[in-house]
Design a protein around this motif. Structure first.
Motif, short mmCIF file in Angstrom:
data_model
loop_
_atom_site.label_atom_id
_atom_site.label_comp_id
_atom_site.label_asym_id
_atom_site.label_seq_id
_atom_site.Cartn_x
_atom_site.Cartn_y
_atom_site.Cartn_z
N CYS A 85 42.49 44.86 23.97
CA CYS A 85 41.33 44.23 24.37
C CYS A 85 40.94 42.78 24.29
O CYS A 85 39.96 42.16 24.78
N GLY A 86 41.90 42.25 23.79
CA GLY A 86 41.93 40.72 24.00
C GLY A 86 41.71 40.01 22.70
O GLY A 86 41.59 38.64 22.83
N ALA A 87 41.65 40.65 21.52
CA ALA A 87 41.52 39.94 20.22
C ALA A 87 43.04 39.34 19.76
O ALA A 87 43.89 39.76 20.47
N HIS A 88 43.07 38.44 18.87
CA HIS A 88 44.19 37.80 18.11
C HIS A 88 44.37 38.51 16.64
O HIS A 88 43.61 37.71 16.12
N ASP A 126 39.90 33.86 11.09
CA ASP A 126 38.34 33.47 11.13
C ASP A 126 37.55 34.68 10.76
O ASP A 126 36.53 34.50 10.26
N GLY A 127 37.79 35.97 11.10
CA GLY A 127 37.06 37.05 10.87
C GLY A 127 38.08 38.02 9.91
O GLY A 127 39.10 38.16 10.24
N ILE A 128 37.39 38.59 9.10
CA ILE A 128 38.02 39.52 8.24
C ILE A 128 37.26 40.84 8.23
O ILE A 128 36.05 41.00 7.73
N LEU A 129 37.98 41.85 8.72
CA LEU A 129 37.24 43.19 8.34
C LEU A 129 37.83 43.74 7.21
O LEU A 129 39.29 44.13 7.13
N LEU A 130 37.00 44.39 6.41
CA LEU A 130 37.56 44.97 5.08
C LEU A 130 37.26 46.64 5.49
O LEU A 130 36.23 47.17 5.54
N ALA A 163 36.80 48.32 17.04
CA ALA A 163 35.58 47.92 17.57
C ALA A 163 34.95 46.66 16.75
O ALA A 163 34.45 45.71 17.18
N GLN A 164 35.28 47.02 15.35
CA GLN A 164 34.54 46.16 14.56
C GLN A 164 35.34 44.78 14.56
O GLN A 164 34.93 43.59 14.61
N MET A 165 36.64 45.09 14.72
CA MET A 165 37.29 43.74 14.73
C MET A 165 36.88 42.96 15.97
O MET A 165 37.08 41.66 16.24
N LEU A 166 36.78 43.69 17.22
CA LEU A 166 36.32 42.86 18.32
C LEU A 166 35.03 42.28 18.31
O LEU A 166 34.78 40.87 18.58
N THR A 167 34.06 43.08 17.53
CA THR A 167 32.99 42.05 17.29
C THR A 167 32.98 40.96 16.45
O THR A 167 32.38 39.93 16.62
N LEU A 168 34.01 40.91 15.39
CA LEU A 168 34.09 39.77 14.75
C LEU A 168 34.85 38.86 15.46
O LEU A 168 34.72 37.42 15.06
N SER A 169 35.48 39.03 16.64
CA SER A 169 36.31 38.12 17.46
C SER A 169 35.10 37.72 18.63
O SER A 169 35.66 37.07 19.45
N GLY A 170 33.80 38.04 18.45
CA GLY A 170 32.92 37.41 19.34
C GLY A 170 33.02 38.33 20.66
O GLY A 170 32.73 37.59 21.57
N MET A 171 33.64 39.42 20.99
CA MET A 171 33.85 40.04 22.02
C MET A 171 32.79 40.92 22.45
O MET A 171 32.89 41.81 23.40
N GLY A 172 31.45 40.83 21.82
CA GLY A 172 30.57 41.94 22.25
C GLY A 172 29.83 42.70 21.07
O GLY A 172 30.06 42.26 20.13
N ASP A 173 28.72 43.44 21.50
CA ASP A 173 28.30 44.24 20.36
C ASP A 173 28.95 45.20 20.26
O ASP A 173 30.00 45.60 20.72
#
Ligand code: URA
Length: 434
Positions: free
Chosen positions: A102-105, A194-198, A277-287
């Motif tokens: 989905c474009g996250a890193h 930058d973003g951390i999902l636990l 989905a949470q990883m994507l939101t933490l990457s600033g990719m939408g709600d």
């Protein structure tokens, strides 16, 4: 400063200063504070807790005990995901390629399994040829170009945690919220995303036994991580029963591939899409609603499976396992156990499943044990399923009939049947956000 006095202060609930905590962590890491003094302090923390300021100081001092990675060469926001550990938890193998598609890193360093919980690195190493080490420049380039890389943690990251964790493991001081927070977050902060999902797990197969304890741990980690300047979110998830159908390294890779092929809908696929989905939101990719849809589309279109294939190939592994899972290591023996009566599956005690798999050689009881990658268990039913007498309950995989028999007996005792359908338990209990 005397270590003895600091132990007394923590015992008497007198908060330590940042300098005092640094004295303890640096002194112990350098070998100047002996194990018995540090063990006494760790036990005082277990019994009395730490304030949030102390927990933050401990986390940051441990982070600074070794290298801190600079991920800026990736040139995009990065995200990392960490699970506090569970049985059959292969979500990293699934949500990492989904998020990348989905474009996250996703820049991820993972650990090996110890005790009855599995580790992502052991699962990946069951793929023939897969390398979990690479120079830092190559790691950054792979995350930039493919969108994901998962490697094992270098020995230069958080040496304080390595030494403290080994001592905690020997002195019954693992299950303390401030100590777990500092141990996990110090490594995550040093890795630089930058973003951390636990994914904070609770239940029989987790460190935190109740949802309330898991929420407390999550809230502490989210607050400390946010204070350290990162976007941190935690998902509290159930680990009373194993996650998905398979437990064991190659078996879990097989199941991850099946989910990404769209062949295994259900709780594991759902949770993996929710985490992605949470990883994507933490990457600033939408709600979260839009990101969840993107995640599901990445599975449906096959884009996520392609990312897994690309990551395996980039790390020297045999990517054809994505087409033919029989190329993964196979156990020499297998044994299927059937239901001796009709009923509903009321529970599958995940800790017992983990211990049975350890006995099969799927995990390591001590750091030096070799792993049998083909060993493990495939559950043919989940909690809440109805079964008839004679239906297969599970298949055990191992190196000898004797090992399979011992594991089968243990697993059979961990699977309970009732006459009425149990109430469904949601996989996600809560989301803790900054
Ligand atoms: N995982 C860690 O890395 N540290 C802990 O203390 C517990 C789980």
């Amino acid at each position: 400063m005397q270590t003895y006095d600091l132990i007394q202060k923590t015992r008497r609930l007198i908060p330590l200063t940042e300098a005092e905590i640094r004295f303890l962590v640096e002194g112990f890491t350098a070998g100047e504070i002996p194990d018995e003094m540090m063990a006494a302090w760790l036990m005082a923390v277990c019994c009395q807790g730490l304030t949030e300021a102390e927990t933050t100081a401990l986390t940051l001092t441990m982070r600074d005990s070794g290298d801190c990675l600079d991920l800026s060469a990736i040139g995009a926001p990065t995200v990392d995901k960490h699970s506090t550990g569970g049985i059959g938890d292969k979500t990293t193998l699934i949500c990492t390629p989904i998020a990348a598609a989905c474009g996250a890193h996703v820049a991820k360093m993972s650990g090996r399994g110890l005790g009855f919980t599995g580790g992502t690195i052991d699962k990946l190493e069951s793929i023939p040829g897969f390398s979990v080490t690479m120079p830092q420049e190559q790691f950054l380039a792979q995350v930039r170009d493919i969108g994901c890389a998962v490697i094992s943690q270098s020995g230069h990251i958080c040496p304080a945690d390595k030494k403290m964790y080994a001592l905690r493991d020997r002195t019954a001081t693992v299950d303390s919220i401030p100590l777990i927070c500092a141990s996990i977050l110090s490594k995550k902060l040093a890795l630089g995303a930058d973003g951390i999902l636990l994914d904070v797990k609770y239940g029989s197969g987790a460190f935190m036994k109740t949802p309330e304890q898991a929420v407390l741990l999550a809230e502490t980690m989210v607050r400390v991580g946010t204070q350290a300047g990162r976007r941190v979110r935690a998902v509290i998830t159930d680990m009373n029963a194993p996650l998905g159908n398979c437990v064991g390294n190659a078996l879990e890779v097989e199941e991850a591939v099946q989910v990404l092929r769209g062949e295994a809908p259900g709780a594991l696929c759902d949770l993996s899409c929710a985490l992605a989905a949470q990883m994507l939101t933490l990457s600033g990719m939408g709600d979260v609603v839009a990101c969840r849809q993107m995640a599901e589309e990445a599975v449906a279109s096959g884009a996520a499976l392609e990312k897994l294939r690309a990551m395996i190939a980039a790390q020297g592994g045999d990517a054809s396992v994505c087409d033919d899972v029989r190329r993964l290591p196979q156990a020499a023996e297998q044994m299927t156990v059937t239901a001796d009566r009709a009923g509903y599956i009321a529970g599958i005690v995940s800790e017992e499943i983990g211990l049975a798999c350890l006995g099969l050689g799927a995990g390591r009881a001590s750091g030096l044990d070799a792993i049998d990658y083909g060993a493990g268990v495939r559950l043919h039913c989940a909690v809440g399923d109805a079964v008839n007498s004679g239906d297969p309950l599970f298949t055990v995989y191992g190196s000898t009939p004797a090992r399979c028999e011992a594991a089968a007996a243990r697993i059979r005792a961990a699977v309970s049947l009732t006459d009425t359908a149990p109430a469904p338990i949601p996989m996600i209990h809560k989301i803790v956000d900054a």
